[in-house]
Design a protein around this motif. Structure first.
Motif, PDB file in Angstrom:
ATOM      1  N   GLN A  57       0.839  -1.196   0.000  1.00  0.00           N
ATOM      2  CA  GLN A  57       0.000   0.000   0.000  1.00  0.00           C
ATOM      3  C   GLN A  57       0.874   1.247   0.000  1.00  0.00           C
ATOM      4  N   ARG A  59       0.941   5.490  -0.299  1.00  0.00           N
ATOM      5  CA  ARG A  59       0.143   6.714  -0.172  1.00  0.00           C
ATOM      6  C   ARG A  59       1.031   7.940  -0.370  1.00  0.00           C
ATOM      7  N   VAL A  61       1.197  11.779   0.570  1.00  0.00           N
ATOM      8  CA  VAL A  61       0.611  12.648   1.591  1.00  0.00           C
ATOM      9  C   VAL A  61       1.216  14.041   1.474  1.00  0.00           C
ATOM     10  N   THR A  66      -4.059  12.759   2.468  1.00  0.00           N
ATOM     11  CA  THR A  66      -3.728  11.792   1.424  1.00  0.00           C
ATOM     12  C   THR A  66      -4.131  12.354   0.069  1.00  0.00           C
ATOM     13  N   THR A  69      -3.230   7.286  -3.918  1.00  0.00           N
ATOM     14  CA  THR A  69      -2.820   5.969  -3.434  1.00  0.00           C
ATOM     15  C   THR A  69      -2.500   5.066  -4.618  1.00  0.00           C
ATOM     16  N   ALA A 138     -10.493   0.210   0.404  1.00  0.00           N
ATOM     17  CA  ALA A 138     -10.114   1.494  -0.181  1.00  0.00           C
ATOM     18  C   ALA A 138     -10.591   1.554  -1.621  1.00  0.00           C
ATOM     19  N   ASP A 140      -9.460   2.746  -5.417  1.00  0.00           N
ATOM     20  CA  ASP A 140      -8.380   3.171  -6.295  1.00  0.00           C
ATOM     21  C   ASP A 140      -8.888   4.362  -7.110  1.00  0.00           C
ATOM     22  N   ARG A 577     -11.388  12.553  -4.575  1.00  0.00           N
ATOM     23  CA  ARG A 577     -10.742  12.505  -3.268  1.00  0.00           C
ATOM     24  C   ARG A 577     -10.761  13.901  -2.657  1.00  0.00           C
TER      25      ARG A 577
END
Length: 680
Positions: A57, A59, A61, A66, A69, A138, A140, A577
């Motif tokens: 995983q 990420r 940031v 975030t 990903t 999660a 994508d 997001r």
């Protein structure tokens, strides 16, 4: 084939021949000085052995939020596109390893910022236990797929794989039998385990294929399928299994509960040089196998039968990584379910028994020809997979059942038993070529052969034998595809492909179809994705032969067998997001199947088989929210509204055709479904 569909196929074939691409691709860096954004990429591996870590995983940031990903591929690589210039932190997490964070700067005039991670395994002791957790699901943001992470999963020991599917996939509903319906489709999904397909089992089997403990990551793809994916694809369930890090590890656990619920599990793993080994065994038992199963019309209440059931699971994995260009996985799995099925029970007497056995052996080898992550040079990959799949279903009803099966025109009534088994062997070969960034081409073939035996026998309530039928079965499936993708910039991607499928089954002969597919995606920035998709689908039925027993049941008249489903599928979607830790997905789809597939039960028996419906239409909208704000609270929510209904005659299943009955809702139409989870 209509002229319109022929035109679609011709266009896609031309694109495939032009050498365009297959999977999410990095945009060309020609004229990079004109760009106002950049990409971050790299690799993730074990610090001690250098073993690549797939399904990690990643990420990105910025200021505690975030931004994007990604997950690492089979060689531990990742790329995150279209990041505005500036400073970021890259966080990497992998089950059994210490999380690591690196700072990286993205410059507008640089194509790709590289950052490689070498994760340190966590020692197995109490001091290493951190009481932190988030929800395991999660979204994508680039593909819209939902992703399940074992690293964040803390489910009950009684949870099964089908429950994870139902809780994770938007638009999924789980029947009391354990069968999962997805987007109005009746269990028409396919598992891929470490890149190798696991064909479907026997119709009516209620056995869980494998235990959730063996999973590292599951990627759920319910739309936007590349041409690579055929067969039963209401959902493609891509499972990456795990091998824990470090030396010899052994853990054992158990539980107990009401209704005699109990279970035991044992996991063993070790790593030695270039080899990794993992074994998982589990047993579960309960006196509440299925619920609810009957509605008491006298008391107007649902009655739960306390029927006993036991599951056994065994899984073993061997991984061999001879170099940074090769990964070899061998997966061996076996599961058995034994339970009492209250079919046509009399006065609550439960003496019916069913045993389902399923197993698979998958061997996959992946080789890459490029030598450097992020290199501008030409690169390519080869994947070769071999698989063997087998299973059986044995159903023995009790003599106390009502004798309801009739061999027309004989008026005598019988109780029907079934003993069915199958085995499938096949190969999967894929080749991916990336001439340069922003351009890929992928082609491959998937072929399998299925054989087996089906025995049916009858007895009277007094135990006297009646008529019986015995038949062998054999069939095959072959799919060939070519797919392309072109990314003229990080903001646009066009994916096109075409596949040819041929399905051979008893009495159905050869059924085939050419299926074009196209998906256009727009990525204005890392926080937003828009896409539109059209795909022609071909869903073959199981290779089964119930003609002998159904012919006897219908007075010697056997109708046409069940034919593959042929679909036109349309989808639009949007993912966003938010900067405060929330990801939302909204999608809508429409599917027209001519013919469609549903299932039916042979009258007077517990035998389940597929049937055709002249036309099926499914329309739905879906909404997903992934919630990961700062702090200890996280959660997700899936909500779907869909309508599945049929038109015209019901045929196949080796039953005489039923006349058209107008429009009717299908029994797996869940209309409104939802699932939510909160972790603190």
């Amino acid at each position: 084939m209509s002229s319109k569909r022929f035109y679609h196929a011709a266009v896609v074939v031309w694109l495939a021949g032009s050498g365009l691409a297959a999977r999410p691709v990095s945009a060309t860096t020609v004229g990079a000085g004109l760009r106002d954004d950049g990409d971050v990429g790299g690799s993730v591996a074990d610090s001690a052995t250098g073993t690549p870590l797939p399904g990690g995983q990643v990420r990105i940031v910025r200021d505690g939020n975030t931004i994007a990903t990604a997950s690492t591929d089979a060689f531990g690589r990742f790329v995150i596109h279209n990041l505005p210039a500036g400073a970021y932190s890259v966080e990497v997490r992998y089950l059994g390893y210490r999380a690591e964070t690196r700072d990286v700067s993205v410059a507008a005039d640089e194509g790709l910022s590289l950052t490689n991670f070498r994760l340190v395994p966590l020692p197995i002791n109490l001091s290493a236990v951190e009481v932190t957790s988030t929800v395991p699901l999660a979204v994508d943001t680039r593909t819209g797929d939902q992703v399940f992470k074992q690293n964040d999963y803390h489910g009950a020991p009684t949870n099964t794989t089908s429950q994870i599917l139902q809780q994770s996939i938007v638009g999924a509903a789980r029947a009391p039998t354990g069968e999962v319906h997805i987007r109005g489709q009746h269990a028409e999904y396919t598992y891929y385990v470490d890149g190798v397909p696991v064909p479907a089992g026997i119709s009516g089997s209620l056995n869980e294929l494998f235990d959730p403990q063996v999973v590292n990551q599951i990627d759920f793809q319910t739309g936007g399928w590349d041409a690579e994916y055929g067969n039963k694809n209401a959902a493609i369930v891509n499972v990456t299994t795990r091998i824990p890090s470090g030396g010899l590890h052994l853990d054992a656990s158990g539980y107990g509960g009401s209704f005699s619920s109990n279970g035991q599990a044992l996991n063993v793993s070790t790593n030695a040089g270039k080899f990794g080994f993992f074994f998982s065994g589990a047993r579960q038992g309960t006196d509440m196998r299925r619920e609810p199963v009957v509605f008491d019309t006298v008391t107007q209440t649902v009655e739960n039968f306390h029927n006993d059931g036991t599951d056994l699971f065994g899984f073993a994995k061997v991984q061999y990584i001879p170099s940074d260009r090769d990964v070899v996985n061998l997966d061996v799995n076996r599961s058995r379910t034994h339970f009492a099925v209250p079919f046509d029970s009399v006065e609550g007497i439960i003496d019916d028994h069913q045993q389902d056995v399923n197993g698979f052996v998958n061997l996959g080898w992946r080789h890459r020809f490029d030598s450097e992550t992020g290199s501008e040079s030409r690169s390519s990959e080869l994947f070769l997979g071999a698989f063997f799949r087998d299973g059986s279903l044995n159903y023995t009803p009790g003599l106390s059942d009502s004798a309801t099966f009739v061999f027309s025109p004989d008026t005598a009534h019988y109780i029907l038993s079934e003993d069915r088994n199958f085995h499938t062997a096949g190969l999967k070969l894929d080749y991916t070529l990336q001439p340069h960034h922003g351009l890929e081409f992928k082609t491959g073939v998937l072929a399998s052969y299925t054989g087996g035996h089906e025995d049916f026998s009858t007895v009277t309530n007094g135990g006297s034998p009646g008529p019986a039928s015995n038949s062998d079965l054999k069939g095959s499936d072959v799919g060939v595809y070519a797919q392309t993708a072109i990314a003229p910039s990080d903001k646009w991607e066009l994916r096109t492909g075409v596949r040819f499928d041929n399905h051979n089954a008893p009495f159905a002969g050869n059924q085939n179809q050419v299926s074009p597919r196209v998906k256009l995606s727009f990525f204005p920035d890392p926080a937003n994705t828009f896409w539109v998709y059209y795909g022609r689908l071909f869903l073959p039925t199981n290779v089964e032969d119930l003609r002998a027993i159904t012919s006897d049941a219908q007075g010697g008249v056997a109708a046409a067998p069940t034919l593959p489903e042929r679909d036109d599928f349309y989808e639009v979607g949007f993912v966003h997001r938010f900067p405060f830790g929330v990801v939302t997905k909204l999608s809508a789809y429409h599917k027209v199947s001519s013919p469609g597939i549903d299932d039916n039960t042979v009258p007077g028996s517990a035998i389940v088989t597929s049937v055709n419906i002249e036309q099926v239409r499914i329309t739905g909208i879906e909404a997903v929210a992934e919630i990961r704000p700062k702090g200890p609270v996280s959660g997700y929510m899936n909500v779907a509204l869909n309508h599945a209904y049929g038109y015209g005659a019901i045929t196949g299943g080796f039953f005489p055709a039923q006349p058209p009955s107008g429009t009717f809702d299908l029994d797996h139409d869940q209309r409104l479904s939802g699932a939510a989870s909160v972790v603190y």
